[in-house]
Design an enzyme around this catalytic site. Structure first.
Site, PDB file in Angstrom:
ATOM      1  N   ARG A  46       0.862  -1.177   0.000  1.00 12.57           N
ATOM      2  CA  ARG A  46       0.000   0.000   0.000  1.00 12.57           C
ATOM      3  C   ARG A  46       0.904   1.236   0.000  1.00 12.57           C
ATOM      4  O   ARG A  46       2.069   1.160   0.384  1.00 12.57           O
ATOM      5  CB  ARG A  46      -0.908   0.006   1.227  1.00 12.57           C
ATOM      6  CG  ARG A  46      -1.864  -1.190   1.307  1.00 12.57           C
ATOM      7  CD  ARG A  46      -2.671  -1.142   2.601  1.00 12.57           C
ATOM      8  NE  ARG A  46      -3.648  -2.237   2.681  1.00 12.57           N
ATOM      9  CZ  ARG A  46      -3.384  -3.434   3.201  1.00 12.57           C
ATOM     10  NH1 ARG A  46      -2.183  -3.682   3.703  1.00 12.57           N
ATOM     11  NH2 ARG A  46      -4.315  -4.371   3.234  1.00 12.57           N
ATOM     12  N   LYS A 101      -2.171  -2.635   7.462  1.00 13.82           N
ATOM     13  CA  LYS A 101      -3.579  -2.443   7.798  1.00 13.82           C
ATOM     14  C   LYS A 101      -4.000  -3.472   8.852  1.00 13.82           C
ATOM     15  O   LYS A 101      -3.733  -4.661   8.709  1.00 13.82           O
ATOM     16  CB  LYS A 101      -4.431  -2.604   6.530  1.00 13.82           C
ATOM     17  CG  LYS A 101      -5.859  -2.116   6.684  1.00 13.82           C
ATOM     18  CD  LYS A 101      -6.558  -2.131   5.341  1.00 13.82           C
ATOM     19  CE  LYS A 101      -7.978  -1.583   5.456  1.00 13.82           C
ATOM     20  NZ  LYS A 101      -8.654  -1.570   4.151  1.00 13.82           N
ATOM     21  N   HIS A 139      -2.763   3.215  -5.589  1.00 12.29           N
ATOM     22  CA  HIS A 139      -3.328   1.948  -5.103  1.00 12.29           C
ATOM     23  C   HIS A 139      -3.699   1.019  -6.265  1.00 12.29           C
ATOM     24  O   HIS A 139      -3.782  -0.197  -6.081  1.00 12.29           O
ATOM     25  CB  HIS A 139      -4.562   2.219  -4.236  1.00 12.29           C
ATOM     26  CG  HIS A 139      -4.889   1.102  -3.296  1.00 12.29           C
ATOM     27  ND1 HIS A 139      -4.073   0.752  -2.242  1.00 12.29           N
ATOM     28  CD2 HIS A 139      -5.935   0.237  -3.269  1.00 12.29           C
ATOM     29  CE1 HIS A 139      -4.604  -0.273  -1.591  1.00 12.29           C
ATOM     30  NE2 HIS A 139      -5.732  -0.604  -2.193  1.00 12.29           N
ATOM     31  N   ARG A 197      -1.212  -1.701  -6.762  1.00 16.76           N
ATOM     32  CA  ARG A 197      -1.393  -2.864  -5.871  1.00 16.76           C
ATOM     33  C   ARG A 197      -2.466  -3.796  -6.436  1.00 16.76           C
ATOM     34  O   ARG A 197      -2.313  -5.016  -6.429  1.00 16.76           O
ATOM     35  CB  ARG A 197      -1.758  -2.382  -4.470  1.00 16.76           C
ATOM     36  CG  ARG A 197      -2.093  -3.502  -3.474  1.00 16.76           C
ATOM     37  CD  ARG A 197      -2.309  -2.888  -2.098  1.00 16.76           C
ATOM     38  NE  ARG A 197      -3.163  -3.694  -1.234  1.00 16.76           N
ATOM     39  CZ  ARG A 197      -2.707  -4.636  -0.406  1.00 16.76           C
ATOM     40  NH1 ARG A 197      -1.423  -4.908  -0.354  1.00 16.76           N
ATOM     41  NH2 ARG A 197      -3.543  -5.307   0.367  1.00 16.76           N
ATOM     42  N   HIS A 246      -4.249  -9.855   3.298  1.00 17.23           N
ATOM     43  CA  HIS A 246      -5.691  -9.939   3.531  1.00 17.23           C
ATOM     44  C   HIS A 246      -5.986 -10.976   4.611  1.00 17.23           C
ATOM     45  O   HIS A 246      -5.431 -12.074   4.587  1.00 17.23           O
ATOM     46  CB  HIS A 246      -6.426 -10.328   2.247  1.00 17.23           C
ATOM     47  CG  HIS A 246      -6.446  -9.249   1.221  1.00 17.23           C
ATOM     48  ND1 HIS A 246      -6.719  -9.475  -0.116  1.00 17.23           N
ATOM     49  CD2 HIS A 246      -6.227  -7.910   1.321  1.00 17.23           C
ATOM     50  CE1 HIS A 246      -6.666  -8.339  -0.781  1.00 17.23           C
ATOM     51  NE2 HIS A 246      -6.375  -7.378   0.067  1.00 17.23           N
ATOM     52  N   TYR A 286     -10.280  -9.957  -7.175  1.00 18.07           N
ATOM     53  CA  TYR A 286      -9.395  -9.800  -8.329  1.00 18.07           C
ATOM     54  C   TYR A 286      -9.606 -10.873  -9.389  1.00 18.07           C
ATOM     55  O   TYR A 286      -9.115 -10.749 -10.502  1.00 18.07           O
ATOM     56  CB  TYR A 286      -7.931  -9.815  -7.881  1.00 18.07           C
ATOM     57  CG  TYR A 286      -7.599  -8.681  -6.943  1.00 18.07           C
ATOM     58  CD1 TYR A 286      -7.575  -7.364  -7.388  1.00 18.07           C
ATOM     59  CD2 TYR A 286      -7.334  -8.915  -5.598  1.00 18.07           C
ATOM     60  CE1 TYR A 286      -7.296  -6.320  -6.529  1.00 18.07           C
ATOM     61  CE2 TYR A 286      -7.049  -7.877  -4.728  1.00 18.07           C
ATOM     62  CZ  TYR A 286      -7.028  -6.585  -5.202  1.00 18.07           C
ATOM     63  OH  TYR A 286      -6.752  -5.549  -4.345  1.00 18.07           O
TER      64      TYR A 286
END
Length: 314
Positions: free
Chosen positions: A128, A153, A259, A262, A285, A294
């Site tokens: 990120r 995150k 972003h 990414r 994630h 995706y």
């Protein structure tokens, strides 16, 4: 009181600013009444106002809700019942913008200096933007070709790859950064911000080379919390502006941001046949369902269905 509690629990400066701002708005919305004199109905009225009158997004409304729940539970220590009567902002399900390989090449070719290196890490390692600008020297392993992402995150650490093609440029860049750091030390500066009060446990660690930012700011600045003059990491807004210019220069009409690199990293790995669990781990994630978004690109347009116009050969 809010700031003290947030700093005690090591919340970031950005979260602190956002929470304080929402609490101020809440108090002003209700005529400067003290939060102790308000309750569930007042919170529901404010959150509903954001959704109905201000038409904010669901994520913005949730951020305001989190700030107010933190105020009551952690600062005022008042237990609130569940907020059932809040008009929820509409949740929009948007697919990520993804660039093709040739489009990524065009964008990267339009960047230079630190902006080009950061973009290479976003696309080459799936970082990120803030993870890249906050990167420390000690977390780049040239031998193993790895990058350790600290406090990503959700306050999670993870390991991702260091692209081979970025190694040479990154080494040259760090050589220049080290010279800058030595100049700062000679001028009685050279200290960097350390997380979790490590500067109290290790008073000299902030001046060590390993703790310095890979992408430092050009200017020294005063830390708003400690009042110390330090060299912070570079401003991410500069990367955003450079990316916007590079996308425009490449003639790309997609609404691509840093972003997007990414997103493109994840999509291109899946297109190359890599396992979705591996991509999930590289992205950091928690749930594979987040990574599954995706896979829509893998089906080609229209979920892999051949258009009838193409079948009749016109």
């Amino acid at each position: 009181m809010v700031r003290d509690k947030l700093r005690l629990k090591h919340y970031s400066l950005r979260t602190e600013q956002a929470y304080v701002d929402w609490i101020k708005r809440y108090i002003l919305f209700h005529g400067k009444r003290h939060p102790r004199d308000m309750g569930v109905k007042d919170i529901e009225a404010f959150l509903t106002h954001l959704a109905v009158e201000r038409s904010v997004s669901a994520s913005t409304q949730n951020q305001a809700k989190s700030a107010l729940l933190y105020l009551y539970s952690e600062v005022l220590e008042i237990e609130l019942p569940w907020l059932d009567n809040v008009t929820q902002a509409n949740v929009s399900k948007r697919l990520p913008v993804v660039l093709s390989v040739s489009e990524v090449q065009s964008v990267l070719a339009g960047l230079s200096g630190m902006h080009a290196l950061i973009a290479a890490l976003l696309y080459g390692g799936g970082l990120r933007l803030m993870e890249a600008v906050r990167l420390r020297v000690k977390d780049v392993d040239f031998e193993l070709r790895e990058i350790m992402v600290r406090e990503g995150k959700g306050f999670k650490d993870r390991v991702t790859m260091l692209p081979e093609s970025a190694v040479s440029g990154l080494k040259n860049h760090l050589a220049r950064v080290k010279m800058l750091h030595e100049e700062d030390l000679a001028a009685s500066f050279g200290e960097v911000y350390l997380p979790f009060a490590l500067d109290k446990k290790y008073p000299n660690a902030g001046r060590e080379w390993g703790w310095q930012y890979v992408f430092p700011s050009r200017q020294l600045s005063v830390d708003p919390r400690s009042g110390k003059t330090r060299r912070h990491h570079m401003d991410e807004k500069g990367v955003q502006r450079a990316m916007k210019q590079a996308v425009f220069a490449a003639g790309i009409t997609k609404l691509a941001t840093p972003h997007t690199l990414r997103h493109s990293f994840a999509t291109h790995l899946l297109q190359s046949g890599y396992d979705i669990r591996t991509v999930q781990e590289l992205l950091g994630h928690s749930d594979v369902s987040t990574t599954m978004i995706y896979t829509y690109v893998l089906n080609r347009g229209g979920k892999g269905v051949v258009s009838p116009l193409d079948q009749i050969g016109i």
